[in-house]
Motif scaffolding. Structure first.
Motif, PDB file in Angstrom:
ATOM      1  N   ASN B  32       0.796  -1.053   0.258  1.00 34.05           N
ATOM      2  CA  ASN B  32       0.348  -0.424   0.169  1.00 34.05           C
ATOM      3  C   ASN B  32       0.767   0.790   0.237  1.00 34.05           C
ATOM      4  O   ASN B  32       2.264   0.989   0.463  1.00 34.05           O
ATOM      5  N   ILE B  33       0.461   2.331  -0.717  1.00 29.11           N
ATOM      6  CA  ILE B  33       0.843   3.296  -0.876  1.00 29.11           C
ATOM      7  C   ILE B  33       0.322   4.841  -0.104  1.00 29.11           C
ATOM      8  O   ILE B  33      -0.977   5.116  -0.588  1.00 29.11           O
ATOM      9  N   GLU B  34       0.531   5.392   1.137  1.00 28.00           N
ATOM     10  CA  GLU B  34      -0.061   6.341   1.719  1.00 28.00           C
ATOM     11  C   GLU B  34       0.023   7.746   1.085  1.00 28.00           C
ATOM     12  O   GLU B  34      -1.078   8.012   0.482  1.00 28.00           O
ATOM     13  N   SER B  35       1.351   8.016   0.497  1.00 24.91           N
ATOM     14  CA  SER B  35       1.758   8.698  -0.287  1.00 24.91           C
ATOM     15  C   SER B  35       3.249   8.782  -0.628  1.00 24.91           C
ATOM     16  O   SER B  35       3.911   8.136  -0.812  1.00 24.91           O
ATOM     17  N   LEU B  36       3.555   9.747  -1.865  1.00 24.87           N
ATOM     18  CA  LEU B  36       4.848   9.452  -2.504  1.00 24.87           C
ATOM     19  C   LEU B  36       5.108  10.736  -3.140  1.00 24.87           C
ATOM     20  O   LEU B  36       4.442  11.118  -3.935  1.00 24.87           O
ATOM     21  N   CYS B  37       6.331  11.187  -2.591  1.00 24.88           N
ATOM     22  CA  CYS B  37       6.636  12.092  -2.970  1.00 24.88           C
ATOM     23  C   CYS B  37       8.731  11.909  -4.325  1.00 24.88           C
ATOM     24  O   CYS B  37       9.213  11.920  -3.587  1.00 24.88           O
ATOM     25  N   VAL B  38       8.336  13.059  -5.134  1.00 29.94           N
ATOM     26  CA  VAL B  38       9.928  12.775  -6.178  1.00 29.94           C
ATOM     27  C   VAL B  38      10.551  13.403  -6.411  1.00 29.94           C
ATOM     28  O   VAL B  38       8.960  14.228  -6.927  1.00 29.94           O
ATOM     29  N   ALA B  39      11.617  14.321  -5.947  1.00 30.63           N
ATOM     30  CA  ALA B  39      12.205  15.162  -6.470  1.00 30.63           C
ATOM     31  C   ALA B  39      13.237  14.754  -6.795  1.00 30.63           C
ATOM     32  O   ALA B  39      14.940  13.680  -6.463  1.00 30.63           O
ATOM     33  N   GLU B  40      14.182  15.921  -8.240  1.00 33.06           N
ATOM     34  CA  GLU B  40      16.037  15.657  -7.879  1.00 33.06           C
ATOM     35  C   GLU B  40      16.406  15.509  -6.987  1.00 33.06           C
ATOM     36  O   GLU B  40      16.482  16.660  -5.808  1.00 33.06           O
ATOM     37  N   MET B  89       3.512  19.767   3.057  1.00 36.52           N
ATOM     38  CA  MET B  89       2.715  21.098   2.810  1.00 36.52           C
ATOM     39  C   MET B  89       1.522  20.848   2.119  1.00 36.52           C
ATOM     40  O   MET B  89       1.487  19.962   1.710  1.00 36.52           O
ATOM     41  N   ALA B  90       0.394  21.736   2.277  1.00 35.23           N
ATOM     42  CA  ALA B  90      -0.875  21.509   1.817  1.00 35.23           C
ATOM     43  C   ALA B  90      -1.372  22.592   2.097  1.00 35.23           C
ATOM     44  O   ALA B  90      -1.558  23.796   1.851  1.00 35.23           O
ATOM     45  N   LEU B  91      -2.395  22.884   0.320  1.00 37.04           N
ATOM     46  CA  LEU B  91      -2.838  24.404   0.042  1.00 37.04           C
ATOM     47  C   LEU B  91      -4.107  24.012   0.939  1.00 37.04           C
ATOM     48  O   LEU B  91      -5.301  23.101   0.310  1.00 37.04           O
ATOM     49  N   ILE B  92      -4.721  24.320   1.352  1.00 38.88           N
ATOM     50  CA  ILE B  92      -6.299  24.925   1.780  1.00 38.88           C
ATOM     51  C   ILE B  92      -7.428  25.875   1.215  1.00 38.88           C
ATOM     52  O   ILE B  92      -6.564  26.706   1.888  1.00 38.88           O
ATOM     53  N   ARG B 151      -2.383  18.240  -1.308  1.00 38.50           N
ATOM     54  CA  ARG B 151      -1.444  17.658  -0.458  1.00 38.50           C
ATOM     55  C   ARG B 151       0.009  17.600  -1.124  1.00 38.50           C
ATOM     56  O   ARG B 151      -0.580  15.832  -2.006  1.00 38.50           O
ATOM     57  N   THR B 152       1.164  17.665  -0.151  1.00 40.02           N
ATOM     58  CA  THR B 152       2.040  17.292  -1.075  1.00 40.02           C
ATOM     59  C   THR B 152       2.712  15.604  -1.138  1.00 40.02           C
ATOM     60  O   THR B 152       2.903  14.753  -2.268  1.00 40.02           O
ATOM     61  N   GLY B 153       2.167  15.117  -0.028  1.00 43.77           N
ATOM     62  CA  GLY B 153       2.335  13.449   0.729  1.00 43.77           C
ATOM     63  C   GLY B 153       3.592  14.435   1.648  1.00 43.77           C
ATOM     64  O   GLY B 153       4.605  15.511   0.877  1.00 43.77           O
ATOM     65  N   ALA B 154       4.454  13.341   2.353  1.00 41.32           N
ATOM     66  CA  ALA B 154       5.560  13.445   2.941  1.00 41.32           C
ATOM     67  C   ALA B 154       6.510  13.367   2.409  1.00 41.32           C
ATOM     68  O   ALA B 154       6.812  13.093   1.634  1.00 41.32           O
ATOM     69  N   ILE B 155       7.983  14.508   2.882  1.00 45.40           N
ATOM     70  CA  ILE B 155       8.747  14.563   2.751  1.00 45.40           C
ATOM     71  C   ILE B 155       9.539  13.939   3.663  1.00 45.40           C
ATOM     72  O   ILE B 155       9.631  14.906   5.342  1.00 45.40           O
TER      73      ILE B 155
END
Lengths: 562, 162
Positions: B32-40, B89-92, B151-155
């Motif tokens: 299961n994936i709750e959140s996923l975040c990826v960047a260089e 981060m979240a935008l609400i 929401r961005t998901g956790a880093i």
């Protein structure tokens, strides 16, 4: 010197020691085929791309080298997928080269375009789309390295048409391959091995469970030495057959759903199980909670994900089977084995008692041919020296049970994926690798029809494979389940409408023979096996014969129908 | 055995298709994936993926080994169980009727968020924090009326030893 992509491919295949390619031309690989015609590779033209992948698999298993197949884009690539998936789950090193539409058309739903890298992601060890010619040489080297190293497996290289046609000033890369993200562990942890030796010294009822890893790492000799020194009886998975001599007194026969009574019973009471190069497939363990529940399990495997995936393990050892067994054999020279003979006596006698209580057996008949009898005769006449490939189902299990494999690389079967239609193309691949060997495909009348077109391949390339059809006019294994668990409701498992296999053989230009009575079996086998032609032998066997022992799916493996 | 939240930080080759290999591994094997975040990362040939998953202990071991087995994966770190920093981060976007405006601003201030877009009938709030902080903020804003959330998901990252 400037080379085309196709020329670079040929040069790199030569560098990798490739001599045989199984393939099928098409639009996206026409430039590669054009270049191929100017080389001395042996190209075996299959009649369906699935056959190319299975043949490369059979070639790899018989020769120990990497098998290579070459197919076109779109349907050529998708047809090969079953063969790739089978090689993946059985850890067989093959490299699949697929054509692709030109890079500027990728993503446009072009003619014969398919995202084969996406499709094969979960069934390859790794795969590549070559997006520029500068990467081609490196990728081919990496592909062969990844295919054959660590836990072997299939690697696919997708080459767009413009990359194959492009030009590049090319020099063969010579530097050592270094992938920072891939570094298989070959050397076992010696501390873990010391613990294994301690357990062996104390164990009263130990057993060895050997798998395909023994064959893949070439560890049959080391395993035999290990078992004989420690006097530990040996069983194997389907993939491990031949990894330990079937004629040795320590041999218990195959384990699992169709394993022998003694091997399955031994798992339930053993106090130590040394599992080497196995992955504890559900067809071996049955109900996992009940499997080897009294035992400390030592698990040796080169793939860390195999360990503790299906069963709890006391001593995990990540390493190459051959290196690990060599290290164990060295340590044993120092070990205290003085009480061994005494300790083992009772246990080995118990196994002999189980053997006497329930041998592999079948009801003999002088009216109708028993399929097991055909395999027994095949074993006798070939003196156990033939390379046996199988289709999937009853034919596969009877071959495993009644052909007593003494040597590795002699039993070639689609173990994990269970592909009907595997045996004939795999036999073609094995025969191409070993021209002097007798290669026999043990088939059923259902399976053989799944890739029967490869008869033409065998004839064209003068590959004298022998096909033994155990013809029961049923999809026998499914029929057997229907008989046992579905009140004999034989839903669509009758194969009454089949071609006349003798005439079919003749139509392909092969020799066709048939036996309908038990007394004809030996003479048909003699004539067929020792002919220098490609042969189909059609044995009309007892239609409702079943494979025993059998453990119902999901039951503990000691609950056998005998 | 209990399923618990695990935060994995995965260094991978920065190449096309790598994300799909990892996502495919999770879906294909039923993880299961709750959140996923990826960047260089600093190194342009390496990307960092942060995955939050739920699993029991034997399963999380298997998940880590399976990810490691992928040829393009350089290193898998599990942060859970060590000292680490986690942010999301979240935008609400909330309904901002005149009678609620002051309260919204007060809440945003307490959570050290910012208003990044204002209209006659809405505010858009930007806020960062742990999963717990975001949940607390959302529960306070809910009665006022949330229109949309992104929401961005956790880093996450290990803390350095002092």
């Amino acid at each position: 010197m400037k080379l085309t992509g196709a020329q670079i491919l040929m040069k790199m295949l030569k560098e990798e020691g490739v001599d045989t390619i199984f393939g099928y031309p098409g639009g996206a690989v026409i430039d590669i085929y054009d270049e191929l015609s100017r080389t001395d590779f042996r190209h075996i033209l299959v009649r369906h791309e699935q056959g190319a992948a299975h043949a490369a698999d059979g070639y790899a298993r018989a020769s120990g080298k990497v098998g290579v197949c070459l197919v076109t884009s779109g349907p050529g690539a998708t047809n090969a997928v079953t063969g790739i998936a089978s090689a993946y789950i059985d850890s067989i090193p093959i490299v699949i080269i697929t054509g692709q539409v030109p890079t500027h058309l990728i993503g446009n739903d072009a003619f014969q375009e398919v995202d084969i890298v996406g499709i094969t992601r979960p069934c390859t060890k790794h795969n590549y789309l070559v997006s520029k010619i500068e990467d081609l040489g490196r990728i081919i080297r990496e592909a062969f390295y990844i295919a054959r190293s660590g836990r072997p497996g299939p690697v696919l290289i997708d080459i767009p048409k413009d990359v194959a046609r492009g030009m590049l000033a090319f020099k063969v890369p010579k530097e050592e391959i270094r992938l920072k993200s891939y570094n298989p562990t070959y050397q076992p942890n010696m501390k873990q091995l010391q613990k294994v030796i301690k357990l062996i010294e104390k164990a009263e009822s130990p057993m060895i469970f050997a798998g395909g890893g023994i064959i893949l790492s070439g560890a049959a000799k080391e395993l035999t030495e290990f078992a004989r020194t420690t006097q530990i009886p040996v069983t194997a998975s389907l993939m491990g057959l031949g990894g330990f001599p079937g004629s040795d007194p320590l041999w218990m026969g195959m384990l699992g759903m169709h394993g022998t009574y003694r091997a399955n019973m031994a798992t339930s009471v053993c106090d130590l199980m040394i599992a080497i190069g196995v992955r504890f497939d559900d067809r071996v363990t049955g109900k996992t909670d009940a499997f080897a529940s009294q035992a400390k399990i030592v698990h040796v495997d080169i793939d860390p994900t195999s360990i503790r995936k299906n069963v709890p393990v006391s001593i995990p050892v990540v390493g190459d089977c051959k290196i690990t067994l060599n290290a164990l054999n060295e340590l044993l020279k120092e070990a205290d084995l003085s009480e061994l003979a005494e300790n083992r006596g009772k246990w080995l006698k118990q196994i002999q008692d189980w053997k006497r209580a329930a041998k592999l057996k079948y009801q003999h008949s002088d009216k109708v041919i028993k399929p097991q009898y055909v395999i027994e005769k095949l074993y006798e006449l070939t003196k156990g020296e033939a390379i046996i490939t199988t289709e999937v189902g009853q034919n596969q299990i009877w071959a495993a049970q009644y052909y007593h494999f003494d040597k590795p690389n002699h039993f070639i079967t689609s173990g994990g994926l269970g592909v009907m239609g595997f045996g004939l193309p795999a036999a073609i691949g094995a025969q191409a690798a070993c021209p002097d060997k007798l290669v026999v495909d043990v088939a059923g009348d259902g399976s053989i029809q799944m890739n029967i077109q490869e008869m033409a391949t065998a004839i064209q390339h003068r590959l004298p494979v022998k096909v033994v059809i155990l013809n029961n006019r049923y999809l026998g294994m499914v029929r057997q389940w229907q008989e046992l668990f579905y009140d004999k409701r034989y839903s669509h498992t009758s194969m009454e409408f089949a071609p006349d296999f003798v005439k079919l053989a003749e139509a392909y230009g092969a020799l066709g023979l048939r036996a309908t009575k038990p007394e004809e079996v030996e003479s048909v086998l003699r004539e067929g096996l020792f002919s220098d032609r490609t042969v189909i032998m059609d044995f009309k066997v007892e239609p409702e014969e079943s494979v025993y022992p059998m453990v119902p799916a999901g039951a503990p493996i000691t609950e056998m129908l005998l | 055995m209990n399923e618990e939240k695990h935060v994995l930080s995965i260094m991978v080759d920065n190449q096309p298709g790598v994300l799909s290999r990892i996502a495919g591994l999770f879906s294909g094997r039923g993880y299961n994936i709750e959140s996923l975040c990826v960047a260089e990362t600093m190194d342009s040939v390496v990307s960092r993926l942060t995955i939050v998953t739920k699993a029991n202990l034997p399963l999380i071991e298997q998940i880590k080994k399976q990810i490691n087995k992928l040829i393009n994966v350089i290193k898998v770190h599990e942060l859970t169980g060590s000292d680490y920093v986690e942010r999301e981060m979240a935008l609400i976007k909330v309904n901002a009727k005149p009678e609620h405006k002051a309260e919204i601003l007060r809440i945003v201030d307490i959570f050290r968020g910012k208003i990044v877009d204002v209209g006659t009938e809405h505010y858009t709030i930007e806020v960062t924090g742990t999963d717990g902080k975001l949940k607390a903020l959302l529960s306070l804003l809910k009665p006022i009326g949330i229109k949309e959330i992104a929401r961005t998901g956790a880093i996450a990252m290990f803390r350095e030893g002092k």
